[in-house]
Enzyme design. Structure first.
Site, PDB file in Angstrom:
ATOM      1  N   GLY A   1      -5.170  -4.574   5.600  1.00  0.00           N
ATOM      2  CA  GLY A   1      -4.362  -5.496   4.659  1.00  0.00           C
ATOM      3  C   GLY A   1      -5.182  -6.944   4.936  1.00  0.00           C
ATOM      4  O   GLY A   1      -5.248  -7.660   4.045  1.00  0.00           O
ATOM      5  N   ARG A   2      -5.505  -7.335   6.020  1.00  0.00           N
ATOM      6  CA  ARG A   2      -6.069  -8.404   6.570  1.00  0.00           C
ATOM      7  C   ARG A   2      -7.347  -8.934   6.056  1.00  0.00           C
ATOM      8  O   ARG A   2      -7.939  -9.728   5.830  1.00  0.00           O
ATOM      9  CB  ARG A   2      -6.086  -8.894   8.122  1.00  0.00           C
ATOM     10  CG  ARG A   2      -6.671  -7.998   8.841  1.00  0.00           C
ATOM     11  CD  ARG A   2      -6.273  -7.912  10.342  1.00  0.00           C
ATOM     12  NE  ARG A   2      -6.549  -7.005  11.235  1.00  0.00           N
ATOM     13  CZ  ARG A   2      -6.080  -5.737  11.292  1.00  0.00           C
ATOM     14  NH1 ARG A   2      -5.104  -5.608  10.612  1.00  0.00           N
ATOM     15  NH2 ARG A   2      -6.690  -4.973  12.165  1.00  0.00           N
TER      16      ARG A   2
ATOM     17  N   LYS B   1       0.863  -1.306   0.053  1.00  0.00           N
ATOM     18  CA  LYS B   1      -0.083  -0.092  -0.155  1.00  0.00           C
ATOM     19  C   LYS B   1       0.774   1.129   0.022  1.00  0.00           C
ATOM     20  O   LYS B   1       0.734   2.032  -0.753  1.00  0.00           O
ATOM     21  CB  LYS B   1      -0.986   0.076   1.200  1.00  0.00           C
ATOM     22  CG  LYS B   1      -2.057   0.983   1.322  1.00  0.00           C
ATOM     23  CD  LYS B   1      -2.703   1.139   2.572  1.00  0.00           C
ATOM     24  CE  LYS B   1      -3.691  -0.248   2.652  1.00  0.00           C
ATOM     25  NZ  LYS B   1      -4.468  -0.012   3.827  1.00  0.00           N
TER      26      LYS B   1
ATOM     27  N   GLU C   1      -4.631 -10.396  14.508  1.00  0.00           N
ATOM     28  CA  GLU C   1      -4.247  -8.986  14.186  1.00  0.00           C
ATOM     29  C   GLU C   1      -5.417  -8.088  14.610  1.00  0.00           C
ATOM     30  O   GLU C   1      -5.280  -6.954  15.171  1.00  0.00           O
ATOM     31  CB  GLU C   1      -3.594  -8.895  12.882  1.00  0.00           C
ATOM     32  CG  GLU C   1      -2.823  -7.579  12.856  1.00  0.00           C
ATOM     33  CD  GLU C   1      -2.045  -7.652  11.374  1.00  0.00           C
ATOM     34  OE1 GLU C   1      -0.813  -7.759  11.380  1.00  0.00           O
ATOM     35  OE2 GLU C   1      -2.895  -7.025  10.282  1.00  0.00           O
TER      36      GLU C   1
ATOM     37  N   LYS D   1       9.294  -3.885  14.117  1.00  0.00           N
ATOM     38  CA  LYS D   1       9.754  -3.419  12.811  1.00  0.00           C
ATOM     39  C   LYS D   1      10.880  -2.271  13.162  1.00  0.00           C
ATOM     40  O   LYS D   1      11.583  -2.255  12.646  1.00  0.00           O
ATOM     41  CB  LYS D   1       8.598  -2.920  12.200  1.00  0.00           C
ATOM     42  CG  LYS D   1       7.556  -3.816  11.501  1.00  0.00           C
ATOM     43  CD  LYS D   1       6.354  -3.046  10.700  1.00  0.00           C
ATOM     44  CE  LYS D   1       5.670  -3.937   9.806  1.00  0.00           C
ATOM     45  NZ  LYS D   1       4.785  -3.403   9.149  1.00  0.00           N
TER      46      LYS D   1
ATOM     47  N   GLU E   1      10.015  -5.975   3.802  1.00  0.00           N
ATOM     48  CA  GLU E   1      10.038  -7.179   3.048  1.00  0.00           C
ATOM     49  C   GLU E   1       9.901  -7.481   1.812  1.00  0.00           C
ATOM     50  O   GLU E   1      10.426  -7.659   0.983  1.00  0.00           O
ATOM     51  CB  GLU E   1       9.280  -8.291   3.973  1.00  0.00           C
ATOM     52  CG  GLU E   1       9.650  -8.377   5.374  1.00  0.00           C
ATOM     53  CD  GLU E   1       9.012  -7.441   6.343  1.00  0.00           C
ATOM     54  OE1 GLU E   1       8.609  -8.087   7.420  1.00  0.00           O
ATOM     55  OE2 GLU E   1       8.295  -6.581   5.882  1.00  0.00           O
TER      56      GLU E   1
ATOM     57  N   HIS F   1      -4.045 -37.224  13.032  1.00  0.00           N
ATOM     58  CA  HIS F   1      -2.816 -38.026  13.503  1.00  0.00           C
ATOM     59  C   HIS F   1      -1.812 -36.902  14.062  1.00  0.00           C
ATOM     60  O   HIS F   1      -0.607 -37.537  13.858  1.00  0.00           O
ATOM     61  CB  HIS F   1      -2.533 -38.809  12.290  1.00  0.00           C
ATOM     62  CG  HIS F   1      -3.370 -39.575  11.683  1.00  0.00           C
ATOM     63  ND1 HIS F   1      -3.700 -41.011  12.085  1.00  0.00           N
ATOM     64  CD2 HIS F   1      -4.467 -39.495  10.840  1.00  0.00           C
ATOM     65  CE1 HIS F   1      -4.776 -41.588  11.380  1.00  0.00           C
ATOM     66  NE2 HIS F   1      -5.096 -40.798  10.715  1.00  0.00           N
TER      67      HIS F   1
END
Length: 532
Positions: free
Chosen positions: A266-267, A209, A353, A499, A215, A384
């Site tokens: 974002g999420r 954005k 978040e 960050k 990253e 399992h």
């Protein structure tokens, strides 16, 4: 919109009293055929079977009262209409609207927030044109060949939701089209994703954005370097999804730019250009419109104030019952669909978040539990692995099973009288019953205590429409809970400190910070880790 503390609602005291003697699923008559029929909600193609929750009609009535007292539907409607709900009163904050629903309100006339929906329509039209050019051969590589792969470069909400949806819907991919994803700043992630790719027929979709995500920018530089190394022009192979006017909104560097808005977190952005560009490339425009239609149907249905009819609201209130009143700290989301293998990972971000907060919307410390720990893996693999703990461990883990009556590909074979899809669903339903009922045995190691609350969410088939609906069901469940707890589900201040510290450590490693200005503790940590 005025929000009140969770603790002031009269229904909270009523629910606390009911929680002292919750419904016993293991008692005689605790789980009957009649109860199974009565505790079922049908909504937008999904059925929620919740008779295996520790609730009674009285509990459901009290949860309805809580939803009404907390004004959850009014808050949800205000959100869709564009009220500024991403805020903390009296403190610096993002102070934004919350309009992820506008990206799929493009079917409404009139839409709930006309300006935001008009922007969404414009971006969809840009995307349609882009996809048409790819399909008709107008947009090709330098050799005149079509593009076959799109690699999305992003992190957090720019990766988890789009990746989960793509993996869920790969069965519907266009012939010769696929998507891949790069998120981790770990260079091995980039190397693995790029290995075996024909870069000359690959597009890279860089999603940020602000155009400054550490990253993502680092990985973009790695990708561009590889393209140049292969003799390819990055400007013909890289598209951007970014904020209008950001450093990435640059036609000299990017083949196309699509816009994302500040009012879509974002999420919650998988149904915006953040997800739709790569999904559209891989699945086609018609499929992404079906995703949007499925989500839009849920958006409309989630405005129903009746918790027994409104499935996201019901799931939210059942979650509050389990977390705040029965005191269960986690919830396991267990899809009995390999296609949904990354959906729990998306929900981990979307839920934790959003609701991992400890201050109210008024900036005061909360006096009640907020978001639970969310986790999960697909069945039957999980049976399992960790089901031992959820059946017999000391920690009670409420479970949310997700399943489909039919497979996506229709490739199945009867073995010993049943097909694989029938075996899959039988396992899911058996786990639901086993958790609820338990089993007595004279050997204590073989006793199952039961009374482990769970529910089953089931639909016919995992299609683009169903995936859009499923995504929106969980988005609204999360939002309703945040409204009820009087917290801001739309910021993420908790990710900032790490960050900042990482940037300081990188400045030390690179020499940008002089030794005289260095923090001794940070210097020592790097030294002890053998870095720098």
């Amino acid at each position: 919109m005025q929000f009140q503390d969770f603790s002031v609602h009269a229904a909270v005291g009523k629910l606390a009293a009911l929680a002292r003697t919750p419904h016993d699923l293991t008692a005689a008559g605790g789980l009957t055929a009649q109860r199974l029929g009565e505790m079922k909600a049908s909504f937008c193609g999904f059925d929620l079977l919740y008779a295996t929750q520790r609730v009674t009609p009285e509990v459901l009535d009290a949860l309805q009262e809580l939803a009404d007292e907390a004004g959850l539907i009014a808050a949800y409607t205000a959100m869709r209409q564009g009220e500024v709900l991403n805020r903390i009163e009296g403190y610096a904050c993002e102070n934004r609207q919350v309009l992820h629903t506008a990206s799929r309100d493009v079917f409404a006339d009139p839409p709930m927030e006309p300006e935001a929906s008009a922007k969404a329509r414009r971006e969809l039209e840009k995307l349609r044109i882009f996809l048409d050019e790819l399909a008709d051969g107008t947009l090709v590589n330098a050799e005149g060949k079509s593009f076959t792969t799109m690699v999305q470069v992003g992190i957090g909400g720019s990766d988890l939701g789009p990746r989960a949806l793509y993996m869920a819907l790969r069965a519907y991919a266009l012939p010769g089209r696929s998507a891949r994803f790069i998120a981790n700043v770990d260079p091995d992630d980039v190397a693995e994703v790029l290995s075996g790719l024909d870069l000359s027929r690959t597009l890279f979709n860089v999603v940020s954005k602000s155009g400054s995500t550490l990253e993502t920018l680092t990985n973009e530089h790695l990708v561009r370097a590889r393209l140049v190394q292969e003799g390819l022009d990055p400007a013909r192979h890289v598209v951007a999804v970014t904020g209008e006017g950001s450093p990435m909104d640059d036609p000299a560097k990017y083949l196309r730019s699509f816009y994302m808005e500040d009012y879509i977190g974002g999420r919650y952005s998988a149904t915006s250009m953040v997800g739709l560009v790569s999904l559209g490339f891989a699945l086609g425009f018609a499929a992404i419109m079906e995703i949007l239609r499925g989500a839009h149907a849920v958006d409309r249905g989630a405005a129903d104030p009746d918790i027994r009819a409104n499935l996201p609201l019901l799931m939210a209130m059942l979650g509050i019952w389990n977390h705040n009143f029965l005191k269960h700290a986690t919830v396991a989301v267990l899809p009995y669909s390999q296609a949904l293998s990354r959906f729990p990972a998306h929900l981990q971000q979307c839920d934790m978040e959003s609701n991992g907060k400890s201050v109210t919307r008024q900036g005061k410390a909360v006096g009640w539990q907020t978001g639970p720990v969310v986790w999960g893996e697909p069945g039957t693999n999980g049976q399992h692995a960790f089901y031992q703990l959820i059946h017999q461990g000391t920690e009670v883990v409420p479970a949310e099973f997700i399943g489909f009556r039919q497979s996506q590909y229709g490739l199945d074979l009867n073995v010993e009288g049943t097909g694989s899809q029938q075996k899959l669903i039988a396992n899911m339903l058996a786990q639901s019953l086993a958790l609820a009922l338990g089993r007595h045995n004279d050997n204590p190691a073989r006793c199952f205590p039961g009374n482990r609350p769970n529910s089953v969410l089931i639909a016919d088939r995992l299609t683009p429409h169903a995936m859009g609906a499923l995504l929106a069901i969980y988005e609204h469940r999360i939002v309703f809970q945040g409204f009820c707890w009087n917290i801001n589900s739309f910021d993420q201040e908790g990710v900032q400190l790490g960050k900042i510290l990482a940037t300081r450590l990188l400045d030390l490693i690179s020499g940008r910070t002089a030794s005289t200005e260095a923090n001794p503790l940070e210097e020592s940590l790097l030294k002890q880790a053998g870095i720098g």
